[in-house]
Enzyme design. Structure first.
Site, PDB file in Angstrom:
ATOM      1  N   LYS A 106       0.866  -1.194   0.000  1.00  0.00           N
ATOM      2  CA  LYS A 106       0.000   0.000   0.000  1.00  0.00           C
ATOM      3  C   LYS A 106       0.885   1.221   0.000  1.00  0.00           C
ATOM      4  O   LYS A 106       2.018   1.176   0.483  1.00  0.00           O
ATOM      5  CB  LYS A 106      -0.880   0.008   1.257  1.00  0.00           C
ATOM      6  CG  LYS A 106      -2.088   0.907   1.153  1.00  0.00           C
ATOM      7  CD  LYS A 106      -3.235   0.212   0.455  1.00  0.00           C
ATOM      8  CE  LYS A 106      -4.433   1.116   0.292  1.00  0.00           C
ATOM      9  NZ  LYS A 106      -5.615   0.355  -0.156  1.00  0.00           N
TER      10      LYS A 106
HETATM   11  P1  NAD Z   1     -13.149   7.661  -2.625  1.00  0.00           P
HETATM   12  O1  NAD Z   1     -12.176   8.715  -2.209  1.00  0.00           O
HETATM   13  O2  NAD Z   1     -13.541   7.546  -4.055  1.00  0.00           O
HETATM   14  O3  NAD Z   1     -14.500   7.795  -1.775  1.00  0.00           O
HETATM   15  C1  NAD Z   1     -14.533   7.884  -0.373  1.00  0.00           C
HETATM   16  C2  NAD Z   1     -15.937   8.333   0.017  1.00  0.00           C
HETATM   17  O4  NAD Z   1     -16.055   8.303   1.442  1.00  0.00           O
HETATM   18  C3  NAD Z   1     -16.267   9.772  -0.396  1.00  0.00           C
HETATM   19  O5  NAD Z   1     -17.641   9.837  -0.752  1.00  0.00           O
HETATM   20  C4  NAD Z   1     -16.024  10.557   0.895  1.00  0.00           C
HETATM   21  O6  NAD Z   1     -16.763  11.770   0.946  1.00  0.00           O
HETATM   22  C5  NAD Z   1     -16.529   9.558   1.902  1.00  0.00           C
HETATM   23  N1  NAD Z   1     -16.046   9.761   3.273  1.00  0.00           N
HETATM   24  C6  NAD Z   1     -14.798  10.057   3.690  1.00  0.00           C
HETATM   25  N2  NAD Z   1     -14.782  10.146   5.028  1.00  0.00           N
HETATM   26  C7  NAD Z   1     -16.044   9.878   5.438  1.00  0.00           C
HETATM   27  C8  NAD Z   1     -16.670   9.810   6.698  1.00  0.00           C
HETATM   28  N3  NAD Z   1     -15.977  10.020   7.821  1.00  0.00           N
HETATM   29  N4  NAD Z   1     -17.983   9.508   6.751  1.00  0.00           N
HETATM   30  C9  NAD Z   1     -18.684   9.286   5.624  1.00  0.00           C
HETATM   31  N5  NAD Z   1     -18.151   9.336   4.404  1.00  0.00           N
HETATM   32  C10 NAD Z   1     -16.852   9.636   4.328  1.00  0.00           C
HETATM   33  O7  NAD Z   1     -12.521   6.268  -2.097  1.00  0.00           O
HETATM   34  P2  NAD Z   1     -12.914   4.803  -2.545  1.00  0.00           P
HETATM   35  O8  NAD Z   1     -11.927   4.337  -3.557  1.00  0.00           O
HETATM   36  O9  NAD Z   1     -14.380   4.728  -2.808  1.00  0.00           O
HETATM   37  O10 NAD Z   1     -12.559   3.996  -1.210  1.00  0.00           O
HETATM   38  C11 NAD Z   1     -13.492   3.824  -0.145  1.00  0.00           C
HETATM   39  C12 NAD Z   1     -13.035   2.663   0.706  1.00  0.00           C
HETATM   40  O11 NAD Z   1     -12.994   1.472  -0.101  1.00  0.00           O
HETATM   41  C13 NAD Z   1     -11.636   2.791   1.302  1.00  0.00           C
HETATM   42  O12 NAD Z   1     -11.616   2.144   2.556  1.00  0.00           O
HETATM   43  C14 NAD Z   1     -10.776   2.028   0.328  1.00  0.00           C
HETATM   44  O13 NAD Z   1      -9.555   1.588   0.901  1.00  0.00           O
HETATM   45  C15 NAD Z   1     -11.702   0.886   0.012  1.00  0.00           C
HETATM   46  N6  NAD Z   1     -11.402   0.171  -1.236  1.00  0.00           N
HETATM   47  C16 NAD Z   1     -11.343   0.836  -2.427  1.00  0.00           C
HETATM   48  C17 NAD Z   1     -11.079   0.123  -3.580  1.00  0.00           C
HETATM   49  C18 NAD Z   1     -11.102   0.776  -4.935  1.00  0.00           C
HETATM   50  O14 NAD Z   1     -11.036   0.032  -5.934  1.00  0.00           O
HETATM   51  N7  NAD Z   1     -11.214   2.082  -5.035  1.00  0.00           N
HETATM   52  C19 NAD Z   1     -10.858  -1.261  -3.520  1.00  0.00           C
HETATM   53  C20 NAD Z   1     -10.939  -1.917  -2.290  1.00  0.00           C
HETATM   54  C21 NAD Z   1     -11.216  -1.171  -1.150  1.00  0.00           C
END
Ligand code: NAD
Length: 416
Positions: A106
């Site tokens: 990561k």
């Molecule tokens: P992103 O930045 O696209 O979206 C994050 C979202 O969460 C946004 O809508 C933001 O406003 C919201 N957010 C942030 N803090 C918050 C809070 N305290 N309360 C409510 N909402 C909040 O990120 P993403 O890629 O969608 O990732 C989200 C999660 O999924 C992370 O934990 C990431 O590690 C995990 N993840 C992502 C992927 C991927 O392919 N992008 C894959 C596996 C896991």
């Protein structure tokens, strides 16, 4: 300040539990608990106004015994090295659960990307990629988007790496634009995998998506498409949120209108097709399925006893603290763990890497069919392990994956 302990303490406690159940010795435990390599870099940025600002960045390879490191790159003001270490460890288990030939890694930069222009973010990304260059590569460590980064970020990393090597190397990153060797289906793969595992968990109770009410926390790259897919499949998505707030409507939000609003306003807040609620209220709503898709440790000792959902599907990495996990388990709440629920992204990242290595691209239908097959196979292996060993789905998933990684170490032997 995060509630309970930080994510690294949670990740280490999960590992300790799996090592104890599997009967490995302390030497193996320490080997699996300690990152194989990590790099800590300073990133000076020349701002658009001519001033200079310094950022800190990290890349952690937790384990590379089953193949190259694989894992996202996060841009967020709360990034620190311990968070990156925890996320890297979870990537190791995740790749092992879905049987990808990867270890876990990561990266992160402590920055709030919303405060910087695209040109500034490009300079930060290229400098970060240059600083970590000796550690990455298609056979070493492959990056993907995470919170605060996207396919454009991946294109910059790919370009920086390729220019420095002297030729185009698309397989150094995944989650990149289609035009430069991205894969069809990658952008929505994590969400699609979340929906597959939700459905598999519901099937065990004789239910399907049209039978349930769902709340989704986080409306980003994972939560946004997941909410839309749930609604398309007939579920009532009654609440969604982002970091600015949440909206709720009994009977389900109108997803198409909501997405139009978000495209216009940049947030779910202010959507007139529902009532405003707080992010805390969303987590304890009277729904059947709660899908945290934002950040770590949002379910903690202070709110886990108020969760009314019967299923928690962890689209985010590490949304549940150890204390909350035990409280949910005691109350019979079924948690579909992150390393299984959100593995769809890394599965299609793997497909993207395979396609880039072969310079031969698959159709979207092929990718979706292979993704569904992998996710459902992994779910049934985890569920079967959990049943046999009388464990939660999380402990079942950890048992399977830690065993796979530890066995790779045992079979390879210790050098020298
Ligand atoms: P992103 O930045 O696209 O979206 C994050 C979202 O969460 C946004 O809508 C933001 O406003 C919201 N957010 C942030 N803090 C918050 C809070 N305290 N309360 C409510 N909402 C909040 O990120 P993403 O890629 O969608 O990732 C989200 C999660 O999924 C992370 O934990 C990431 O590690 C995990 N993840 C992502 C992927 C991927 O392919 N992008 C894959 C596996 C896991």
């Amino acid at each position: 300040m995060l509630p309970d302990d930080g994510p690294l303490a949670t990740a280490r406690a999960q590992l300790a539990g799996a090592v104890r159940r599997l009967g490995y010795d302390e030497g193996m435990h320490q080997m699996l608990a300690t990152p194989r390599r990590e790099i800590n870099v300073a990133i000076p940025l020349r701002r658009d106004d001519g001033t200079t600002e310094l950022f800190h960045g990290y890349r952690v390879q937790h384990n590379v015994s089953r193949g190259p490191g694989k894992g996202g790159l996060r841009y967020h003001p709360a990034v620190d090295v311990d968070e990156v270490r925890a996320l890297a460890m979870w990537m190791t288990w995740k790749c092992a659960v879905v049987e990808l030939p990867y270890g876990g890694a990561k990266g992160g930069v402590t920055i709030d990307p919303r405060q910087y222009s695209q040109a500034e973010l490009e300079r930060v990304t290229r400098r970060y990629a240059s600083e970590i260059m000796p550690m990455i590569g298609p056979e070493r460590d492959i990056m993907a988007p995470d919170i605060g980064t996207d396919e454009r970020t991946m294109a910059w990393v790919m370009d920086t790496y390729s220019v420095n090597q002297g030729y185009t190397i698309p397989a150094v990153v995944t989650g990149k634009p289609l035009e430069v060797g991205g894969s069809l289906g990658r952008a929505t793969a994590t969400s699609r995998g979340v929906v597959h595992t939700t459905r598999a968990a519901l099937h065990e109770a004789g239910l399907d998506l049209p039978d349930v009410r769902i709340a989704v926390q986080g409306f980003g790259k994972v939560g946004g498409p997941a909410a839309a897919m749930y609604a398309e499949a007939g579920a009532r998505v009654e609440a969604v949120s982002d970091e600015n707030g949440a909206v709720h409507r009994d009977g389900g939000l109108h997803m198409h209108r909501l997405r139009e609003h978000v495209a216009r306003a940049g947030t779910v807040v202010g959507f007139d097709g529902g009532d405003p609620i707080t992010n805390d209220e969303l987590l304890t709503l009277d729904v059947d399925v709660l899908v945290p898709a934002a950040v770590e440790h949002v379910l903690h000792a202070g709110n886990a006893d108020q969760v009314k959902a019967h299923w928690v599907v962890e689209a985010a990495n590490g949304p549940t603290t150890g204390a909350a996990d035990r409280m949910l388990e005691d109350r019979g709440v079924i948690v579909v763990p992150d390393i299984l629920a959100n593995a769809g992204g890394v599965v299609v990242s793997y497909f993207e890497w395979v396609q880039a290595q072969q310079a031969y691209w698959w159709s979207e239908a092929e990718i979706e069919a292979r993704l569904a097959e992998r996710m459902l196979h992994a779910y049934s292996e985890v569920a079967e392990t959990a049943r046999r060993e009388e464990l939660s789905l999380r402990d079942g998933a950890l048992l399977l994956s830690v065993h796979r990684v530890a066995e790779a170490h045992r079979i390879r032997g210790l050098y020298p």
